[in-house]
Each structure stands twice: as C-alpha cells, then as structure tokens.
Design a protein around this motif. Structure first.
Motif, PDB file in Angstrom:
ATOM      1  N   GLY A  25     100.464  -6.316  -9.340  1.00 41.46           N
ATOM      2  CA  GLY A  25     101.460  -5.207  -9.808  1.00 41.46           C
ATOM      3  C   GLY A  25     102.726  -5.435  -8.988  1.00 41.46           C
ATOM      4  O   GLY A  25     103.577  -4.272  -8.697  1.00 41.46           O
ATOM      5  N   ALA A  26     102.618  -6.418  -7.696  1.00 40.31           N
ATOM      6  CA  ALA A  26     103.817  -6.260  -7.016  1.00 40.31           C
ATOM      7  C   ALA A  26     104.571  -7.414  -6.618  1.00 40.31           C
ATOM      8  O   ALA A  26     105.724  -7.785  -6.601  1.00 40.31           O
ATOM      9  CB  ALA A  26     103.505  -5.880  -5.475  1.00 40.31           C
ATOM     10  N   THR A  27     104.047  -8.799  -7.044  1.00 44.24           N
ATOM     11  CA  THR A  27     104.508 -10.066  -6.814  1.00 44.24           C
ATOM     12  C   THR A  27     105.262 -10.547  -7.834  1.00 44.24           C
ATOM     13  O   THR A  27     104.622 -10.595  -9.008  1.00 44.24           O
ATOM     14  CB  THR A  27     103.527 -11.128  -6.256  1.00 44.24           C
ATOM     15  OG1 THR A  27     102.691 -10.573  -5.073  1.00 44.24           O
ATOM     16  CG2 THR A  27     104.087 -12.582  -5.923  1.00 44.24           C
ATOM     17  N   GLU A  28     106.470 -10.912  -7.765  1.00 41.63           N
ATOM     18  CA  GLU A  28     107.546 -11.467  -8.823  1.00 41.63           C
ATOM     19  C   GLU A  28     107.190 -12.934  -9.194  1.00 41.63           C
ATOM     20  O   GLU A  28     107.117 -13.622  -8.242  1.00 41.63           O
ATOM     21  CB  GLU A  28     108.783 -11.179  -8.583  1.00 41.63           C
ATOM     22  CG  GLU A  28     109.575 -11.944  -9.704  1.00 41.63           C
ATOM     23  CD  GLU A  28     111.152 -11.631  -9.415  1.00 41.63           C
ATOM     24  OE1 GLU A  28     111.740 -12.600  -9.368  1.00 41.63           O
ATOM     25  OE2 GLU A  28     111.699 -10.568  -9.160  1.00 41.63           O
ATOM     26  N   VAL A  29     106.469 -13.067 -10.221  1.00 48.17           N
ATOM     27  CA  VAL A  29     106.035 -14.448 -10.689  1.00 48.17           C
ATOM     28  C   VAL A  29     107.313 -15.207 -11.318  1.00 48.17           C
ATOM     29  O   VAL A  29     107.334 -16.434 -11.100  1.00 48.17           O
ATOM     30  CB  VAL A  29     104.860 -14.424 -11.512  1.00 48.17           C
ATOM     31  CG1 VAL A  29     104.475 -15.829 -12.119  1.00 48.17           C
ATOM     32  CG2 VAL A  29     103.559 -13.730 -10.893  1.00 48.17           C
TER      33      VAL A  29
END
Length: 109
Positions: free
Chosen positions: A44-48
């Motif tokens: 829910g936080a790391t931009e992929v």
C-alpha cells in the motif's frame, strides 16, 4: 471517478497473477482532467510503476509477485477538482488471463 476536492486521490485494488500483463487506462476525461496513474505494491505504499503517458500504464506482474496491487490516481494539476475532473479507470489484461482478476474501488485515508 473524479477529484471531488483539491488533492484528492482515488484508489483501485486488483488481484494480479504472476506473469500476467496489465494495462491501466484513464479514459473519457473531463475538460480539466489529467490524471496521474501510479501502481502501488501490496504494502500500500511502494510505487511499482507510474505512467509515462498521463492516461495509460502497462505492467507485467513478476513471477514471484502475485497478489493485491493498487492503482492510485491523482490529478497532475493539484488545483483541479469538481466539475470537469472526471475520468473512467479500467484495469485489463493483455493476452489470455492466467487466473481471474477482480477490480475493487477502495477509499483510502
């Protein structure tokens, strides 16, 4: 979807299958709408991934990466909201699906 207030972010969750390619598309843009699309990991936080073009993003789920992912859509201009900020958001697969996917709109704080 639309930006109902300045700085609003819309979140959509979907289940990704390992090795499957996905396209996220913002279409039917309102006259002031220029959404920025980001793919966020299962934490829910790391931009992929993010969209090189403002309205489309293509991504392939890694072999060890099956699970829930999120699309975060914001307006490129932070002052855009309300009338004219609407858009439709779709997540689709490329090629034959590896397993069924579900698309769920979610509200995040």
């Amino acid at each position: 979807h639309n930006s109902h207030q300045t700085g609003d972010a819309d979140w959509v969750a979907f289940q990704a299958a390992a090795g499957q390619s996905y396209t996220v598309l913002a279409a039917n843009l309102g006259q002031n709408s220029a959404p920025r699309l980001q793919l966020i990991g299962s934490d829910g936080a790391t931009e992929v991934a993010s969209a090189p073009a403002p309205t489309a993003l293509t991504w392939t789920c890694p072999q060890n990466g099956a699970g829930q992912y999120y699309v975060r859509a914001t307006q490129q201009l932070a002052t855009v909201s309300g009338y004219g900020s609407e858009y439709d958001l779709t997540v689709s697969t490329s090629g034959p699906p590896k397993e069924p996917s579900t698309l769920t709109c979610t509200k995040r704080a």
